[in-house]
Design an enzyme around this catalytic site. Structure first.
Site, mmCIF file in Angstrom:
data_model
loop_
_atom_site.group_PDB
_atom_site.id
_atom_site.type_symbol
_atom_site.label_atom_id
_atom_site.label_comp_id
_atom_site.label_asym_id
_atom_site.label_seq_id
_atom_site.Cartn_x
_atom_site.Cartn_y
_atom_site.Cartn_z
ATOM 1 N N THR A 139 0.834 -1.206 0.000
ATOM 2 C CA THR A 139 0.000 0.000 0.000
ATOM 3 C C THR A 139 0.865 1.251 0.000
ATOM 4 O OG1 THR A 139 -1.745 -1.197 1.159
ATOM 5 C CG2 THR A 139 -1.885 1.215 1.163
ATOM 6 N N SER A 169 2.563 1.561 -3.431
ATOM 7 C CA SER A 169 1.610 1.877 -4.495
ATOM 8 C C SER A 169 1.096 3.303 -4.394
ATOM 9 C CB SER A 169 0.426 0.907 -4.452
ATOM 10 O OG SER A 169 0.842 -0.396 -4.750
ATOM 11 N N GLU A 170 0.838 3.745 -3.193
ATOM 12 C CA GLU A 170 0.307 5.091 -2.997
ATOM 13 C C GLU A 170 1.408 6.145 -3.098
ATOM 14 O OE1 GLU A 170 -2.826 6.039 -2.760
ATOM 15 O OE2 GLU A 170 -3.650 4.012 -2.694
ATOM 16 N N GLY A 171 2.598 5.816 -2.579
ATOM 17 C CA GLY A 171 3.647 6.820 -2.489
ATOM 18 C C GLY A 171 3.254 7.847 -1.440
ATOM 19 N N ARG A 195 -0.200 -2.196 -9.834
ATOM 20 C CA ARG A 195 -0.729 -2.460 -8.491
ATOM 21 C C ARG A 195 -1.524 -3.752 -8.473
ATOM 22 N NH1 ARG A 195 -3.151 2.173 -4.651
ATOM 23 N NH2 ARG A 195 -3.215 0.958 -2.719
#
Length: 172
Positions: A9, A12-14, A138
């Site tokens: 998470t 993927s989000e950064g 993702r």
């Protein structure tokens, strides 16, 4: 929380310390914390301005994931491995728990039709009508995590099975 799931998470989000509009056009901060389901326009809560720290972003993520984890555990009707549960939590964090609740993906998981799971994950790759490479990557990472330590089944699509792409903003 399963460390590989949290890492997925976060990766993927950064992290972004300042408010930004995510791929779906929603005002977001930190590690994908949804501020509002609209574009950022300066009316956001003052505690998000001008920015938050990385630690503040991690705290928001853990809080957000607590609710996601609880909801995912209530929606699943079969035992899941840590990797399966973490992959579903990441997916739900990205598309929303309501979208997961109505999804064919969840239906197939609860039916124990794991051979259909990769194809169902791979449908959720669009935002705002555009297929996004980041969402495709993702979904592949979620599939890898879902089958962590398990053989990845080779699936043959069922006749009539809808495998059309799904927009994360609208869901199924």
């Amino acid at each position: 929380m399963y460390p590989r799931g949290l890492a997925l998470t976060k990766d993927s989000e950064g992290f972004r310390g300042r408010l930004y509009n995510d791929a779906a056009g929603f005002c977001t901060i930190g590690y994908g914390h949804l501020v509002k389901k609209a574009r950022c326009d300066g009316t956001e809560p003052p505690h998000f301005q001008p920015e938050i720290s990385r630690e503040g972003g991690e705290q928001l993520l853990v809080t957000d994931m607590t609710g996601v984890r609880w909801t995912v555990s209530r929606m699943t009707t079969r035992p899941l491995t840590d990797g399966q549960f973490a992959a579903l939590c990441d997916f739900a964090f990205n598309v929303g728990t309501g979208a997961l609740r109505k999804s064919t993906l969840l239906m197939r998981i609860n039916e124990r039709r794991d051979a259909d799971v990769p194809a169902q994950f791979r449908r959720w790759v669009s935002a705002g009508g555009r297929e996004l490479p980041g969402l495709k990557a993702r979904r592949e990472r979620e599939i890898e995590l879902y089958f962590d330590g398990l053989p990845v089944p080779r699936a043959v699509p069922q006749p009539g099975e809808d495998l059309s792409p799904i927009d994360i903003r609208t869901g199924e």
